[in-house]
Design a protein around this motif. Structure first.
Motif, short mmCIF file in Angstrom:
data_model
loop_
_atom_site.label_atom_id
_atom_site.label_comp_id
_atom_site.label_asym_id
_atom_site.label_seq_id
_atom_site.Cartn_x
_atom_site.Cartn_y
_atom_site.Cartn_z
N THR A 331 0.80 -1.21 0.00
CA THR A 331 0.00 0.00 0.00
C THR A 331 0.84 1.27 0.00
O THR A 331 2.04 1.26 0.30
CB THR A 331 -0.91 0.04 1.24
OG1 THR A 331 -0.07 0.07 2.41
CG2 THR A 331 -1.82 -1.18 1.29
N GLY A 332 0.17 2.38 -0.29
CA GLY A 332 0.81 3.67 -0.20
C GLY A 332 1.27 4.00 1.21
O GLY A 332 2.29 4.66 1.40
N GLU A 333 0.52 3.52 2.21
CA GLU A 333 0.91 3.77 3.60
C GLU A 333 2.25 3.13 3.91
O GLU A 333 3.10 3.73 4.58
CB GLU A 333 -0.16 3.25 4.56
CG GLU A 333 -1.44 4.07 4.61
CD GLU A 333 -2.36 3.82 3.42
OE1 GLU A 333 -3.36 4.56 3.27
OE2 GLU A 333 -2.10 2.88 2.63
N VAL A 334 2.46 1.90 3.43
CA VAL A 334 3.75 1.24 3.63
C VAL A 334 4.85 1.99 2.87
O VAL A 334 5.94 2.23 3.40
CB VAL A 334 3.70 -0.23 3.18
CG1 VAL A 334 5.08 -0.88 3.27
CG2 VAL A 334 2.70 -1.01 4.03
N GLY A 335 4.54 2.38 1.63
CA GLY A 335 5.51 3.14 0.85
C GLY A 335 5.89 4.44 1.52
O GLY A 335 7.06 4.85 1.50
#
Length: 386
Positions: A331-335
């Motif tokens: 996800t973008g959150e992990v990125g």
């Protein structure tokens, strides 16, 4: 009206990395690559012809194509946020190559925009979705090495200018070993050991300029804008720590050192820049009281097989989530958390101090054990316009 069937994919960027994505995405039944765009439209057309893609052109044409549901952003790191933002505002889901961006503010804004628009945002690397890493993650979660405590990672060599015809961008802001290779190692650490709480680091560079070694511009010099040798100590929210080396300054080639030490053993993992191949996943157990010097280390093999897929797994996972109404793994959150960590590393190098990582992420799910990229799970293919 919601769509059914295969998910249409469009590329913005037809450079070297696109070949790896196309090798796989053109074989996955659940996605269909429908257009390739690039600032060099001739290069986009050549790539489309090679892979049998029906349309090519500019990046704007990819954004305007109604058959494109996911935009794969393979532009330079400095333009990742700009291109991803344009794609989201065009109503497209986005898969972006790493890193998500080169500064916290714009990257955080990108994550917020995707959430506001109800669109999926995925960030490379998706190597952690490969069979090797997924097998290792499940083994650790099942207690194969007891309680995970620490990790040791290393990536060192003389740098990508020895093979890349346009290596100058890999030494510009937003690249270097920290931003180019760091996402593989920090992403894998977050998947296995949880979110990062703080870092302390040192960094240096051996030269202020380098020269291209291969390609039509071989011999041309370019500036080195970032540290090319970085050492990092990482502390995790859940306890434990890691030490990592990321270097473009060593003649010794040593890629993919990644070991996690636990209370009951050490698991030796594959190169996080691969999908699980290169060497078997093994576990070393503590020596017994009868061990004598010189010690002979024995290993238990967890997995010893070459991966059959590569880059594109994250796009496929996203495509299935789009049709199924769920979420995906990369996800973008992990990125963003990985970017936040790397910016903190830069700040630590500059200030010679510990730097807290303010972002966090929830525990990251594994792919289903029966996840098969070659399976056709989305019926009724989309009717594409001529």
């Amino acid at each position: 009206m919601s769509r059914t069937g295969r998910v249409g994919v469009g590329f913005i960027g037809a450079g070297m990395i696109s070949e790896q994505y196309l090798t796989n995405l053109t074989t996955f039944p659940d996605v269909e690559v429908v257009r390739i765009g690039d600032v060099d439209t001739a290069r986009a057309a050549a790539s489309a012809a090679k892979w049998g893609i029906p349309a090519s052109g500019t990046g704007d044409e990819v954004l305007a194509d109604p058959d494109v549901e996911i935009v794969i952003n393979l532009t330079l790191p400095a333009t990742h946020v700009e291109v991803s933002t344009a794609a989201l505002r065009a109503g497209k889901h986005v898969w972006s190559e790493k890193p998500i961006g080169v500064d916290r503010a714009s990257a955080a804004g990108l994550v917020a925009l995707a959430d506001e628009l109800g669109l999926q945002l995925g960030i490379a690397p998706d190597t952690v979705l490969g069979p090797g890493w997924q097998t290792a993650k499940r083994a650790i979660e099942a207690g194969a090495i007891g309680t995970p405590l620490t990790a040791v990672t290393s990536m060192q060599w003389q740098g990508p200018d020895v093979f890349h015809p346009n290596a100058s961008f890999l030494y510009a802001k937003g690249a270097g070993p920290l931003y180019d290779m760091g996402p593989y190692y920090f992403t894998a650490m977050v998947h296995l050991l949880g979110p990062i709480a703080s870092v302390v680091a040192t960094g240096s560079r051996s030269r202020d300029t380098r020269s291209l070694v291969v390609g039509p511009n071989a011999g041309d010099s370019f500036p080195v804008e970032v540290p090319t040798h970085v050492s990092v100590l990482t502390a995790f929210e859940q306890g434990g720590n890691a030490q990592s080396l990321l270097s473009f300054d060593t003649p010794l080639f040593r890629h993919g050192v990644f070991e996690v030490n636990g209370t009951e053993g050490t698991i030796v993992l594959p190169d996080p820049n691969t999908f699980g191949g290169g060497h078997p996943i093994r576990i070393a157990r503590p020596l017994t009281k009868d061990a004598t010097f010189p010690f002979e280390q024995s290993f238990e093999t967890v997995l010893d097989e070459e991966p059959t897929v590569g880059r594109g797994l994250g796009v496929l996972d996203m495509a299935r989530a789009i049709r199924g109404g769920g979420s995906h793994v990369a996800t973008g959150e992990v990125g963003y958390h990985v970017l936040d960590t790397m910016v903190a590393v830069e700040e630590s190098i500059a200030t010679r101090s510990f730097v807290d990582v303010s972002s966090t992420v929830d525990p990251i799910a594994s792919l289903p054990e029966d996840f098969d990229p070659r399976a056709s799970t989305l019926e009724e293919p989309v009717s594409h316009q001529a």
